[in-house]
Scaffold this active site. Sequence first.
Site, short mmCIF file in Angstrom:
data_model
loop_
_atom_site.label_atom_id
_atom_site.label_comp_id
_atom_site.label_asym_id
_atom_site.label_seq_id
_atom_site.Cartn_x
_atom_site.Cartn_y
_atom_site.Cartn_z
N ASN A 294 0.81 -1.22 0.00
CA ASN A 294 0.00 0.00 0.00
C ASN A 294 0.84 1.27 0.00
OD1 ASN A 294 -2.42 1.80 0.73
ND2 ASN A 294 -1.07 2.07 2.50
N ALA A 304 7.83 19.25 -17.53
CA ALA A 304 8.80 20.30 -17.87
C ALA A 304 9.49 20.87 -16.63
CB ALA A 304 8.11 21.42 -18.64
N TYR A 359 4.21 9.61 -11.07
CA TYR A 359 3.24 8.76 -10.38
C TYR A 359 2.56 7.80 -11.36
CZ TYR A 359 -0.53 7.68 -7.05
OH TYR A 359 -1.41 7.04 -6.19
#
Length: 453
Positions: A294, A304, A359
Site C-alpha cells: 500500500n 517540464a 506517479y
Amino acid sequence: MTDKYTAFVNGGFGKSLAKKLGLPQPAKLRRFKAGQALVSGPVLVVGSGSDADAVATYLLDGAGSSESIDVRRQAVEPSGSKWAAIVVVLTQVTAPGDLSEPILALGSQLRSVASSGRVIFVTRPAAAGLSPAVAAARNGAIGAMRSLAKELRAGATANAISITDDSAATSPSALSALRFFLSSRSAFVDGQIVAVSSEAGQVPESWAAPLAGKVAVVTGAAQGIGAAIAETLARDGATVVAVDVPAAGESLSKVANRIKGTALQLDITVPDAGAQIIEHAVARHGGIDIVVHNAGITRDKLLANMDNAKWDSVIAVNIESQLRINEALLASEHFTNAPRIVSLTSTSGIAGNRGQTNYGASKAGVIAMVASTSPLLAERGGTANAVAPGFIETKMTAKIPFATREVARRLNSLQQGGQPVDVAETIAFLASPASGGISGVTVRVCGQNMVGA
C-alpha cells in the site's frame, strides 16, 4: 474526510432544494457492518441453462451460510419490496441475438432495484480461438454492463464476473466474486469485470472470518487507506503486521494496538526490506501469507518542471520497493502456502493524470508487475493482483482545490468520492483463500470514473 454536499442533499431542506434545482443527489451508499446480511431483499436470477440454475441454487441454499435468501427466477416485480440484486447469467450465449431476451428482461425490472442494489453479469471471456459470433456475444455482454452501470441510480452498481470455459460458475473464486459484488463491501466498485481464470481457491470455513489463521503484512499502514486495510484484514480474521516509516511510528503503533497486531517501523526502500518483513512476520507470528503493498507517495509537477529528486523518489517507493520485496518473498520458504500479494495502483496508472508523469509511470508499472508476478506464484497456489483507487476521501484528496475536488467527486457514476474502507474491502476479497482463481488482474475502485490518485 467527509463529503458535506452529499450529507446535505440526503436529508431535510437540502434534499428538497437539490430536487427543485436539479442538482446531483448522490445516494448514501450501503456499506458493510458486522452481522449484516449478504443481501437485504429478494434476488432475481435471469438466464437459462445449467449455470443459471447452479447460481440460483447456491443462493437459494443461503450462499454458503445460514442466511435465508429469497431467490426468484421469474422477471416479475416483487410484491412489497424491491430487488436487492439481479444476477444475469449469460455464460451460454453463442450469438449477439442471444443477449436480447435476458438483457431486456433485466431492463424491465430496473425500476424495481432497491437503493444500493446490485446488478451482476456472469459471463465467459471473449478469448482467442472462439467463433466471431460467440466472441461478439460475450464482449457485447460486457459493453451492456458498462453502459448500464452509468444508468443506475440511488447507489446501485453493475459489475461482471468473467469465468473461463473450463471453470464452473460455482467454483470457489466465482462464488467469492459473486458474494463480494452482492454485498455492501463492494459499495464503490462499479462497472468492473473480475476475471476468474481457474477453479483454484478454497471456500473458507466461515465467510464471516475468511482470513482466520492468516498472517498479513500491510505497508504504509499508519494512516488513511493503509490503516483501513489493516483494520479490515484484522476484522476478517488475519493477524496483521503494520509497516510504515519510523517518522510515523506513533500513529503506526496506535493502528497495530487497535487491531491487536504488531508494528514494524521500516523504510521499504532499503535493500533488505523484504528480508526484514519476512523475519518479523515469522519470528512474531510464525509465518507470512498475505502482503499488501500500500505504501506510496506523490511528488506532482508538470514534466517540464520535474527534477530528479521528485521523479526518483516516487519510482523508488511506488514500484522499485515492491519489486525488491516480491523477489525476497518469492525466494522465501515461508511464502509458499497459497500466498497472496495485493498491490495498490491507481487510475492515474491507467488513464494518466496531468502533473503526474512520475506517479503514472510508477502505478502503470505496478499493473504490469502483478500480471507478470501472477504465474510465478501459481505453482505454490498463490495470486498477485492490484487494486486501482479513483477519487477516495483521504487527507491527500482533501488538499485538492475545492472546485477541482467537487468536480472529481461528481464525475463518477455514483456522484461521490469513495472511502478508504472501499479500497480495503476489495483487497480483503482478493486476499481471501476463496479467490485463488483470480490472479494477475487489476480491479478499479473508482465508482466507474478515471479521476484521482
